[in-house]
Design a protein around this motif. Structure first.
Motif, PDB file in Angstrom:
ATOM      1  N   MET A 170       0.842  -1.159   0.000  1.00 60.80           N
ATOM      2  CA  MET A 170       0.000   0.000   0.000  1.00 60.80           C
ATOM      3  C   MET A 170       0.898   1.236   0.000  1.00 60.80           C
ATOM      4  N   LYS A 171       0.584   2.177  -0.875  1.00 57.35           N
ATOM      5  CA  LYS A 171       1.369   3.404  -0.985  1.00 57.35           C
ATOM      6  C   LYS A 171       0.493   4.611  -0.711  1.00 57.35           C
ATOM      7  N   LEU A 172       1.099   5.572  -0.051  1.00 60.46           N
ATOM      8  CA  LEU A 172       0.433   6.854   0.123  1.00 60.46           C
ATOM      9  C   LEU A 172       0.610   7.667  -1.149  1.00 60.46           C
ATOM     10  N   PRO A 173      -0.307   8.603  -1.421  1.00 63.28           N
ATOM     11  CA  PRO A 173      -0.099   9.498  -2.568  1.00 63.28           C
ATOM     12  C   PRO A 173       1.206  10.275  -2.406  1.00 63.28           C
ATOM     13  N   HIS A 174       1.818  10.599  -3.522  1.00 62.54           N
ATOM     14  CA  HIS A 174       3.147  11.208  -3.534  1.00 62.54           C
ATOM     15  C   HIS A 174       3.199  12.517  -2.756  1.00 62.54           C
ATOM     16  N   PHE A 175       2.170  13.351  -2.864  1.00 54.28           N
ATOM     17  CA  PHE A 175       2.205  14.642  -2.176  1.00 54.28           C
ATOM     18  C   PHE A 175       2.137  14.472  -0.657  1.00 54.28           C
ATOM     19  N   ILE A 176       1.502  13.410  -0.169  1.00 55.69           N
ATOM     20  CA  ILE A 176       1.475  13.135   1.269  1.00 55.69           C
ATOM     21  C   ILE A 176       2.796  12.537   1.707  1.00 55.69           C
ATOM     22  N   THR A 177       3.327  11.609   0.905  1.00 56.37           N
ATOM     23  CA  THR A 177       4.587  10.962   1.225  1.00 56.37           C
ATOM     24  C   THR A 177       5.704  11.976   1.380  1.00 56.37           C
ATOM     25  N   ASN A 178       5.758  12.975   0.511  1.00 57.50           N
ATOM     26  CA  ASN A 178       6.805  13.989   0.603  1.00 57.50           C
ATOM     27  C   ASN A 178       6.820  14.656   1.973  1.00 57.50           C
ATOM     28  N   HIS A 179       5.654  14.964   2.497  1.00 55.57           N
ATOM     29  CA  HIS A 179       5.572  15.653   3.786  1.00 55.57           C
ATOM     30  C   HIS A 179       5.856  14.724   4.963  1.00 55.57           C
ATOM     31  N   THR A 180       5.253  13.553   4.957  1.00 57.69           N
ATOM     32  CA  THR A 180       5.376  12.679   6.127  1.00 57.69           C
ATOM     33  C   THR A 180       6.764  12.052   6.238  1.00 57.69           C
ATOM     34  N   VAL A 181       7.308  11.578   5.131  1.00 57.03           N
ATOM     35  CA  VAL A 181       8.634  10.956   5.167  1.00 57.03           C
ATOM     36  C   VAL A 181       9.684  11.983   5.578  1.00 57.03           C
ATOM     37  N   SER A 182       9.602  13.189   5.029  1.00 58.70           N
ATOM     38  CA  SER A 182      10.577  14.218   5.408  1.00 58.70           C
ATOM     39  C   SER A 182      10.387  14.631   6.870  1.00 58.70           C
ATOM     40  N   PHE A 183       9.149  14.632   7.369  1.00 58.09           N
ATOM     41  CA  PHE A 183       8.915  14.952   8.780  1.00 58.09           C
ATOM     42  C   PHE A 183       9.629  13.948   9.678  1.00 58.09           C
ATOM     43  N   PHE A 184       9.427  12.653   9.400  1.00 58.92           N
ATOM     44  CA  PHE A 184      10.047  11.629  10.247  1.00 58.92           C
ATOM     45  C   PHE A 184      11.566  11.602  10.094  1.00 58.92           C
ATOM     46  N   SER A 185      12.088  11.860   8.904  1.00 59.61           N
ATOM     47  CA  SER A 185      13.535  11.778   8.723  1.00 59.61           C
ATOM     48  C   SER A 185      14.261  13.045   9.158  1.00 59.61           C
ATOM     49  N   ASN A 186      13.621  14.208   9.070  1.00 56.16           N
ATOM     50  CA  ASN A 186      14.304  15.463   9.392  1.00 56.16           C
ATOM     51  C   ASN A 186      13.967  15.997  10.783  1.00 56.16           C
ATOM     52  N   THR A 187      12.797  15.718  11.292  1.00 58.59           N
ATOM     53  CA  THR A 187      12.360  16.322  12.549  1.00 58.59           C
ATOM     54  C   THR A 187      12.621  15.428  13.755  1.00 58.59           C
ATOM     55  N   ILE A 188      12.355  14.150  13.619  1.00 58.38           N
ATOM     56  CA  ILE A 188      12.481  13.229  14.749  1.00 58.38           C
ATOM     57  C   ILE A 188      13.711  12.341  14.544  1.00 58.38           C
ATOM     58  N   ARG A 189      14.571  12.324  15.534  1.00 54.46           N
ATOM     59  CA  ARG A 189      15.777  11.497  15.442  1.00 54.46           C
ATOM     60  C   ARG A 189      15.405  10.017  15.477  1.00 54.46           C
ATOM     61  N   PRO A 190      16.082   9.190  14.700  1.00 53.86           N
ATOM     62  CA  PRO A 190      15.777   7.755  14.678  1.00 53.86           C
ATOM     63  C   PRO A 190      15.948   7.091  16.042  1.00 53.86           C
ATOM     64  N   GLU A 191      16.890   7.571  16.829  1.00 50.85           N
ATOM     65  CA  GLU A 191      17.106   7.000  18.163  1.00 50.85           C
ATOM     66  C   GLU A 191      15.889   7.225  19.062  1.00 50.85           C
ATOM     67  N   VAL A 192      15.238   8.395  18.918  1.00 53.34           N
ATOM     68  CA  VAL A 192      14.037   8.694  19.703  1.00 53.34           C
ATOM     69  C   VAL A 192      12.902   7.756  19.292  1.00 53.34           C
ATOM     70  N   LEU A 193      12.730   7.545  17.985  1.00 48.33           N
ATOM     71  CA  LEU A 193      11.693   6.620  17.516  1.00 48.33           C
ATOM     72  C   LEU A 193      11.953   5.206  18.022  1.00 48.33           C
ATOM     73  N   PHE A 194      13.219   4.819  18.038  1.00 49.73           N
ATOM     74  CA  PHE A 194      13.580   3.485  18.508  1.00 49.73           C
ATOM     75  C   PHE A 194      13.251   3.334  19.994  1.00 49.73           C
ATOM     76  N   ILE A 195      13.595   4.322  20.792  1.00 48.60           N
ATOM     77  CA  ILE A 195      13.329   4.262  22.232  1.00 48.60           C
ATOM     78  C   ILE A 195      11.824   4.278  22.500  1.00 48.60           C
ATOM     79  N   ILE A 196      11.079   5.099  21.772  1.00 46.51           N
ATOM     80  CA  ILE A 196       9.619   5.114  21.918  1.00 46.51           C
ATOM     81  C   ILE A 196       9.044   3.743  21.586  1.00 46.51           C
TER      82      ILE A 196
END
Length: 178
Positions: free
Chosen positions: A1-27
């Motif tokens: 299942m894929k999200l539409p491209h315009f949504i993917t651009n916002h959400t993927v960049s939010f998770f990769s640029n705003t939230i550190r991967p270590e924080v997601l891992f600990i959560i």
């Protein structure tokens, strides 16, 4: 299942640029025991839905077919040991409420753990020290292993995985030699 491209651009960049991967891992590590101790099948599947949506938002796409196969196979094998109230019968095969609920609960745990791990793990996850280096190498190898499709023809599954691992090994040694 894929999200539409315009949504993917916002959400993927939010998770990769705003939230550190270590924080997601600990959560995710904190959510894991809570998830396993959910008392009802309904609450478990609600959590699975939340993990699915979070993974979809973070990655932009999620493969649904493997999860559906896990659900179907776990529920089917759970139905082979019937107990509880008989819901209906198909050619001497009894579908019982207890076995169905048990299969749905177990498959929910498995699928939820898959979605939770896909949400928590990323290529940019780094931990300090030797342990961090070891974990990073495991994730990197797993990413390389799953980057290409592996042939699942009967009789060739092990050899296909073996060939893929040898290719990864050779690439790593060529990169370290240069």
């Amino acid at each position: 299942m894929k999200l539409p491209h315009f949504i993917t651009n916002h959400t993927v960049s939010f998770f990769s640029n705003t939230i550190r991967p270590e924080v997601l891992f600990i959560i995710s590590i904190c959510c894991f025991p809570i998830f396993l101790l959910l008392p009802t099948t309904q609450s478990l599947w609600i959590a699975v839905g939340i993990f699915f949506i979070l993974t979809l938002l973070k990655r932009g796409s999620v493969r649904i077919l493997p999860s559906l196969c896990i659900i179907a196979s776990v529920v089917f094998f759970s139905l082979l040991s019937p107990y509880g109230k008989v819901l209906f019968v198909i050619h001497n095969f009894r579908i019982t409420q207890g076995a169905l609920e048990n299969g749905l609960h177990r498959s929910g745990v498995l699928v939820g753990m898959v979605f939770l791990s896909q949400f928590s793990v990323s290529k940019s996850l780094h931990f300090p020290g030797r342990f961090g280096t070891f974990i990073a190498s495991i994730f990197t190898t797993f990413d390389k292993l799953t980057a290409q499709h592996i042939s699942l023809k009967p009789g060739h599954i092990i050899s296909s995985i073996d060939e893929r691992l040898i290719t990864i090994w050779n690439q790593e040694h060529e990169d370290s030699a240069s």
